[in-house]
Scaffold this motif. Structure first.
Motif, PDB file in Angstrom:
ATOM      1  N   LYS A 122       0.476   6.481  -4.492  1.00  0.00           N
ATOM      2  CA  LYS A 122       0.537   5.316  -3.596  1.00  0.00           C
ATOM      3  C   LYS A 122      -0.745   4.497  -3.702  1.00  0.00           C
ATOM      4  CE  LYS A 122       4.011   6.510  -0.327  1.00  0.00           C
ATOM      5  NZ  LYS A 122       4.389   7.702   0.396  1.00  0.00           N
ATOM      6  N   GLU A 182       0.806  -1.224   0.000  1.00  0.00           N
ATOM      7  CA  GLU A 182       0.000   0.000   0.000  1.00  0.00           C
ATOM      8  C   GLU A 182       0.835   1.267   0.000  1.00  0.00           C
ATOM      9  OE1 GLU A 182      -2.864  -0.075   3.199  1.00  0.00           O
ATOM     10  OE2 GLU A 182      -4.276  -0.995   1.778  1.00  0.00           O
ATOM     11  N   TYR A 183       2.023   1.206   0.643  1.00  0.00           N
ATOM     12  CA  TYR A 183       2.794   2.442   0.771  1.00  0.00           C
ATOM     13  C   TYR A 183       3.775   2.616  -0.375  1.00  0.00           C
ATOM     14  CZ  TYR A 183       0.436   3.046   5.123  1.00  0.00           C
ATOM     15  OH  TYR A 183      -0.561   3.244   6.049  1.00  0.00           O
ATOM     16  N   LYS A 211      -2.234   2.889  -1.575  1.00  0.00           N
ATOM     17  CA  LYS A 211      -3.111   3.051  -0.401  1.00  0.00           C
ATOM     18  C   LYS A 211      -4.378   3.837  -0.747  1.00  0.00           C
ATOM     19  CE  LYS A 211      -2.844   4.465   4.487  1.00  0.00           C
ATOM     20  NZ  LYS A 211      -4.111   3.791   4.692  1.00  0.00           N
TER      21      LYS A 211
END
Length: 316
Positions: free
Chosen positions: A139, A97-98, A141
Motif C-alpha cells: 500500500k 494511499e490505501y 500509505k
C-alpha cells in the motif's frame, strides 16, 4: 504529422495573473526550442516561471498571448493529443494511499485511456524500471517520499511517451534516489525519447542535461546546448584545459607560460591546468605532439558556472 525538429516550440509566450495588487507576469515573452532526443534542462530559481510554462505546455493553463506547440500539436487547441503522448511528473501528485502501487497504476492508466491488456504488460515493466518491483503490492500509505516519487515516474512512463516532462524530480530525495533519476533520464534519452527536467537544483540533476534554457523572472536569459552556452562564457571568462603528462613536465610548463594569451599554468600530480584568454587548442595540440602527453581536454564550464554567469551572479 512529419517528425518536427523540435518537440517543444514556444513563441513569445506571456502569462499574466491578476490579483488584488494588479498584474503579475509569470511568463514575459518566452521563446523556447527543445530539440528531439535530448536531455533538456529548464533552469531557474523558484518563481522564475518554470511550472507555469509546463502547465501551458500540457494544456492545464491557457497562455495570455503567444503560441506553444508540443510534438507538433497546438497547446491550446490540441492539448488532448499532447496529453496522450507526453508523460508528466508534476511537482505535486496524488495517489490513493490505501491502494497498492499496482492498483494506483491500473486506475490512473485506465483514466488515461490505456487498454487493460496493455496495462497488464506495461505495469510490471515500469515498476521494474523505477526499482519498485518488489513493492508492487504494497500500500502506498507506507511509502517514503522517494518511493512515491518513483511511483509518480512509473505513472509518467506508463503510456511509453515520446516526451517526458519532469518538474523538480529530485526535490526531497536522498542521494540514492537522485542518482536513480539521473541514470533513468539518461537511459530514456538513449532509447530515443526527449526528457525535459525543470529544476533549481543544478548540481543534483542539472548536470546530466546536454541542453538548457535558463529562466529568470519569466524570461529566457539564455538557451542552447552546453557547447553553445559555453561559448559566450569562455569568451568572457577564458578557456580552460587539462593536460595529463607522463613525466618531464618542467620544460613543457616553461613553454606553456610563453604561449600568447595564457593567464595561468599549474601542475598537480601529473595534471597540468591551463587557462587562457583565447582559444589555444591548436597550439596545445602541437605541444602535445612534442612532449609526452597522455591526454589533452578542453574543460567545459559546469551548468552551475554557466548559470551564475548568465544570471549575473547569485540566484536572484
Amino acid at each position: 504529422m512529419g517528425m518536427a525538429e523540435y518537440v517543444i516550440e514556444t513563441e513569445n509566450l506571456v502569462k499574466v495573473y491578476r490579483d488584488r495588487s494588479g498584474e503579475v507576469r509569470a511568463l514575459d515573452g518566452v521563446t523556447v526550442r527543445v530539440p528531439r532526443g535530448v536531455l533538456f534542462g529548464l533552469f531557474g530559481p523558484n518563481g522564475s516561471g518554470k511550472t507555469t510554462l509546463i502547465s501551458i505546455l500540457v494544456g492545464l493553463q491557457l497562455p495570455t498571448s503567444g503560441t506553444a506547440r508540443v510534438l507538433g500539436y497546438d497547446c491550446v487547441r490540441e492539448s488532448i493529443e499532447i496529453r496522450r503522448r507526453v508523460g508528466l511528473l508534476p511537482e505535486n501528485y496524488g495517489f490513493y494511499e490505501y491502494m497498492t502501487a499496482r492498483e494506483n497504476l491500473e486506475y490512473l492508466g485506465k483514466l488515461d485511456g490505456l487498454p487493460a491488456q496493455e496495462l497488464k504488460r506495461r505495469i510490471p515493466e515500469v515498476l521494474e524500471l523505477v526499482g519498485l518491483r518488489e513493492w508492487a503490492d504494497a500500500k502506498v500509505k507506507g511509502f517514503s517520499r522517494g518511493m512515491t516519487q518513483r511511483l509518480a515516474l512509473a505513472q509518467a512512463l506508463l503510456k511509453d511517451p515520446e516526451l517526458l516532462i519532469l518538474d523538480e524530480p529530485t526535490l526531497g530525495l536522498d542521494p540514492q534516489g537522485t542518482a536513480m533519476f539521473r541514470k533513468l533520464a539518461e537511459q530514456l534519452v538513449k532509447q530515443g525519447k526527449t526528457v525535459l527536467i525543470s529544476t533549481h537544483l543544478l548540481h543534483e540533476i542539472g548536470h546530466v542535461c546536454t541542453h538548457a534554457a535558463l529562466l529568470r523572472k519569466g524570461r529566457v536569459i539564455a538557451q542552447g546546448s552546453l557547447e553553445e552556452l559555453a561559448k559566450a562564457y569562455r569568451e568572457a571568462k577564458g578557456y580552460s584545459y587539462e593536460l595529463v603528462v607522463a613525466g618531464g613536465a618542467e620544460e613543457l610548463l616553461r613553454e606553456l607560460k610563453g604561449v600568447n594569451g595564457v593567464t595561468y599554468v599549474g601542475l598537480e600530480n601529473d595534471v597540468i591546468k591551463v587557462r587562457a584568454s583565447r582559444d589555444i587548442g591548436g597550439e596545445l595540440a602541437e605541444l602535445a605532439a612534442r612532449y609526452r602527453i597522455r591526454s589533452l581536454v578542453p574543460l567545459a564550464p559546469s551548468w552551475d558556472e554557466l548559470y551564475q554567469f548568465y544570471q549575473g551572479g547569485g540566484w536572484e
